[in-house]
Design an enzyme around this catalytic site. Sequence first.
Site, short mmCIF file in Angstrom:
data_model
loop_
_atom_site.label_atom_id
_atom_site.label_comp_id
_atom_site.label_asym_id
_atom_site.label_seq_id
_atom_site.Cartn_x
_atom_site.Cartn_y
_atom_site.Cartn_z
CE LYS A 129 -6.62 1.73 -0.77
NZ LYS A 129 -7.35 1.66 0.49
CE LYS A 139 -3.87 2.38 2.06
NZ LYS A 139 -4.77 2.52 3.19
#
Length: 156
Positions: free
Chosen positions: A81, A29
């Site tokens: 992400k 992330k």
Amino acid sequence: MMDGQVARIRDALDAAGHEDVSILAYAAKYASGFYGPFREAVESTLQGDRQTYQQDPANRREGLREARLDLSQGADMVMVKPAGYYLDVLADVAAVSEVPVAAYQVSGEYAMIEAAAGHGWIDRRRTIEESVTAIVRAGADIVLTYWAEELCGWLR
């Protein structure tokens, strides 16, 4: 996203008799500007970003390293992400993962396509399908996207 988090969750679930509960690890992330529209929608008071525990967008290797750590700790799925601007990281993770790989197409990716389509600059459906196809082509088994329901209708 945080070192050791998957192992602690896995240990707690197993100790409580929940061995069949899956863990989706936010393995890679990145600290991204593409989260802005979501933060605005939920009226977030966050100033700046979360670089203290999210990954440096310039560091490709860190995403793979973090995914490997989460896999070694028992993650049942790993996620990258944002998705679209990290296709290289997604491909790296998919190449080593023996579990499903998810990719999250975040609010900024969604908003850019919607804005451009709203102005008539791009073909909305074609661009949505192309953006998700690129994510799948890079190795995602699961795509989290704001267009999920609409895509399902188109794919029927």
